[in-house]
Design a protein around this motif. Structure first.
Motif, PDB file in Angstrom:
ATOM      1  N   VAL A   1       0.863  -1.174   0.000  1.00  0.00           N
ATOM      2  CA  VAL A   1       0.000   0.000   0.000  1.00  0.00           C
ATOM      3  C   VAL A   1       0.907   1.233   0.000  1.00  0.00           C
ATOM      4  O   VAL A   1       1.730   1.410   0.895  1.00  0.00           O
ATOM      5  N   LEU A   2       0.765   2.069  -1.037  1.00  0.00           N
ATOM      6  CA  LEU A   2       1.559   3.296  -1.153  1.00  0.00           C
ATOM      7  C   LEU A   2       1.036   4.329  -0.172  1.00  0.00           C
ATOM      8  O   LEU A   2      -0.145   4.657  -0.167  1.00  0.00           O
ATOM      9  N   ASP A   3       1.915   4.847   0.670  1.00  0.00           N
ATOM     10  CA  ASP A   3       1.585   5.909   1.625  1.00  0.00           C
ATOM     11  C   ASP A   3       1.949   7.236   0.965  1.00  0.00           C
ATOM     12  O   ASP A   3       3.105   7.649   0.940  1.00  0.00           O
ATOM     13  N   VAL A   4       0.947   7.891   0.391  1.00  0.00           N
ATOM     14  CA  VAL A   4       1.175   9.126  -0.375  1.00  0.00           C
ATOM     15  C   VAL A   4       1.719  10.231   0.515  1.00  0.00           C
ATOM     16  O   VAL A   4       2.608  10.981   0.106  1.00  0.00           O
ATOM     17  N   THR A   5       1.226  10.346   1.746  1.00  0.00           N
ATOM     18  CA  THR A   5       1.665  11.444   2.614  1.00  0.00           C
ATOM     19  C   THR A   5       3.105  11.280   3.095  1.00  0.00           C
ATOM     20  O   THR A   5       3.759  12.262   3.421  1.00  0.00           O
ATOM     21  N   ALA A   6       3.624  10.054   3.114  1.00  0.00           N
ATOM     22  CA  ALA A   6       5.005   9.832   3.549  1.00  0.00           C
ATOM     23  C   ALA A   6       5.984   9.801   2.386  1.00  0.00           C
ATOM     24  O   ALA A   6       7.192   9.871   2.590  1.00  0.00           O
ATOM     25  N   SER A   7       5.491   9.693   1.168  1.00  0.00           N
ATOM     26  CA  SER A   7       6.356   9.647  -0.021  1.00  0.00           C
ATOM     27  C   SER A   7       6.722  11.069  -0.447  1.00  0.00           C
ATOM     28  O   SER A   7       5.958  11.998  -0.217  1.00  0.00           O
ATOM     29  N   ILE A   8       7.896  11.214  -1.048  1.00  0.00           N
ATOM     30  CA  ILE A   8       8.355  12.548  -1.444  1.00  0.00           C
ATOM     31  C   ILE A   8       8.978  12.526  -2.839  1.00  0.00           C
ATOM     32  O   ILE A   8       9.452  11.496  -3.299  1.00  0.00           O
ATOM     33  N   ALA A   9       8.962  13.681  -3.485  1.00  0.00           N
ATOM     34  CA  ALA A   9       9.681  13.881  -4.749  1.00  0.00           C
ATOM     35  C   ALA A   9      11.017  14.501  -4.381  1.00  0.00           C
ATOM     36  O   ALA A   9      11.077  15.510  -3.683  1.00  0.00           O
TER      37      ALA A   9
ATOM     38  N   PRO B   1      13.063  18.341  -0.462  1.00  0.00           N
ATOM     39  CA  PRO B   1      12.128  17.386  -1.062  1.00  0.00           C
ATOM     40  C   PRO B   1      10.708  17.926  -1.035  1.00  0.00           C
ATOM     41  O   PRO B   1      10.334  18.678  -0.151  1.00  0.00           O
ATOM     42  N   SER B   2       9.913  17.516  -1.989  1.00  0.00           N
ATOM     43  CA  SER B   2       8.533  17.959  -2.114  1.00  0.00           C
ATOM     44  C   SER B   2       7.605  16.806  -1.765  1.00  0.00           C
ATOM     45  O   SER B   2       7.728  15.722  -2.309  1.00  0.00           O
ATOM     46  N   ALA B   3       6.671  17.040  -0.845  1.00  0.00           N
ATOM     47  CA  ALA B   3       5.735  15.991  -0.445  1.00  0.00           C
ATOM     48  C   ALA B   3       4.783  15.657  -1.575  1.00  0.00           C
ATOM     49  O   ALA B   3       4.462  16.504  -2.400  1.00  0.00           O
ATOM     50  N   LEU B   4       4.342  14.415  -1.604  1.00  0.00           N
ATOM     51  CA  LEU B   4       3.384  13.979  -2.620  1.00  0.00           C
ATOM     52  C   LEU B   4       1.959  14.114  -2.089  1.00  0.00           C
ATOM     53  O   LEU B   4       1.093  13.352  -2.427  1.00  0.00           O
ATOM     54  N   SER B   5       1.702  15.113  -1.259  1.00  0.00           N
ATOM     55  CA  SER B   5       0.423  15.206  -0.560  1.00  0.00           C
ATOM     56  C   SER B   5      -0.723  15.749  -1.397  1.00  0.00           C
ATOM     57  O   SER B   5      -1.862  15.609  -1.028  1.00  0.00           O
ATOM     58  N   ASN B   6      -0.460  16.383  -2.533  1.00  0.00           N
ATOM     59  CA  ASN B   6      -1.559  16.951  -3.310  1.00  0.00           C
ATOM     60  C   ASN B   6      -2.060  15.959  -4.347  1.00  0.00           C
ATOM     61  O   ASN B   6      -1.873  16.115  -5.528  1.00  0.00           O
ATOM     62  N   GLY B   7      -2.719  14.923  -3.871  1.00  0.00           N
ATOM     63  CA  GLY B   7      -3.294  13.944  -4.772  1.00  0.00           C
ATOM     64  C   GLY B   7      -2.282  13.023  -5.411  1.00  0.00           C
ATOM     65  O   GLY B   7      -2.530  12.454  -6.453  1.00  0.00           O
ATOM     66  N   GLY B   8      -1.129  12.876  -4.816  1.00  0.00           N
ATOM     67  CA  GLY B   8      -0.149  11.939  -5.333  1.00  0.00           C
ATOM     68  C   GLY B   8       0.865  12.554  -6.275  1.00  0.00           C
ATOM     69  O   GLY B   8       1.696  11.873  -6.810  1.00  0.00           O
TER      70      GLY B   8
ATOM     71  N   ARG C   1      12.917  13.823 -10.957  1.00  0.00           N
ATOM     72  CA  ARG C   1      13.242  12.594 -11.672  1.00  0.00           C
ATOM     73  C   ARG C   1      13.281  11.401 -10.722  1.00  0.00           C
ATOM     74  O   ARG C   1      13.281  10.269 -11.149  1.00  0.00           O
ATOM     75  N   THR C   2      13.355  11.693  -9.439  1.00  0.00           N
ATOM     76  CA  THR C   2      13.474  10.637  -8.445  1.00  0.00           C
ATOM     77  C   THR C   2      12.417  10.835  -7.362  1.00  0.00           C
ATOM     78  O   THR C   2      12.190  11.957  -6.906  1.00  0.00           O
ATOM     79  N   PHE C   3      11.790   9.740  -6.985  1.00  0.00           N
ATOM     80  CA  PHE C   3      10.778   9.778  -5.949  1.00  0.00           C
ATOM     81  C   PHE C   3      11.128   8.766  -4.875  1.00  0.00           C
ATOM     82  O   PHE C   3      11.615   7.676  -5.178  1.00  0.00           O
ATOM     83  N   LYS C   4      10.903   9.123  -3.634  1.00  0.00           N
ATOM     84  CA  LYS C   4      11.096   8.205  -2.519  1.00  0.00           C
ATOM     85  C   LYS C   4       9.697   7.766  -2.096  1.00  0.00           C
ATOM     86  O   LYS C   4       8.927   8.558  -1.572  1.00  0.00           O
ATOM     87  N   LEU C   5       9.373   6.510  -2.400  1.00  0.00           N
ATOM     88  CA  LEU C   5       8.044   5.993  -2.116  1.00  0.00           C
ATOM     89  C   LEU C   5       8.063   5.176  -0.835  1.00  0.00           C
ATOM     90  O   LEU C   5       8.976   4.392  -0.599  1.00  0.00           O
ATOM     91  N   VAL C   6       7.031   5.362  -0.025  1.00  0.00           N
ATOM     92  CA  VAL C   6       6.869   4.581   1.192  1.00  0.00           C
ATOM     93  C   VAL C   6       5.712   3.622   0.958  1.00  0.00           C
ATOM     94  O   VAL C   6       4.598   4.050   0.666  1.00  0.00           O
ATOM     95  N   LEU C   7       6.016   2.331   1.030  1.00  0.00           N
ATOM     96  CA  LEU C   7       5.009   1.287   0.831  1.00  0.00           C
ATOM     97  C   LEU C   7       4.922   0.437   2.094  1.00  0.00           C
ATOM     98  O   LEU C   7       5.947   0.056   2.662  1.00  0.00           O
TER      99      LEU C   7
END
Length: 103
Positions: free
Chosen positions: A33-41, A58-65, A74-80
């Motif tokens: 399960v991808l945690d959008v609020t914890a993932s960052i660009a 880093p920029s949060a992925l909080s605005n709708g992913g 170019r790089t994203f840190k995803l929290v699953l």
């Protein structure tokens, strides 16, 4: 928290925007399960083609992913999150069900 219902398809990934901790995923049948609020660009590395010369935060992925500014990302840190035993067991059941339809 993110178990989607699928018709005719096996869902193995989910998405959540809720504030969660690891125990929220005990018994989760999805593989992850991808945690959008914890993932960052992550900002581009300075000096690479098209990248700014000074690093930015880093920029949060909080605005709708999507990060607020995707132009240089170019790089994203995803929290699953996942339940290793339950997710694996569910995938094995999916393989058995699929195989039984073939024979």
């Amino acid at each position: 928290p993110a178990s989607p219902k699928a018709k005719g398809a096996v869902k193995i990934l989910g998405v959540t925007r809720d504030p969660v901790v690891s125990c929220d995923f005990a018994g989760e049948s999805l593989s992850a399960v991808l945690d959008v609020t914890a993932s960052i660009a992550l900002p581009p590395v300075p000096g690479t083609d098209g990248a700014p010369t000074s690093p930015s935060a880093p920029s949060a992925l909080s605005n709708g992913g999507a990060p607020e500014d995707q132009s240089n990302c170019r790089t994203f840190k995803l929290v699953l999150w996942f339940d290793n035993e339950r997710g694996y067991a569910q995938r094995m059941l999916d393989v058995v069900a699929h195989t039984s339809r073939l024979v």
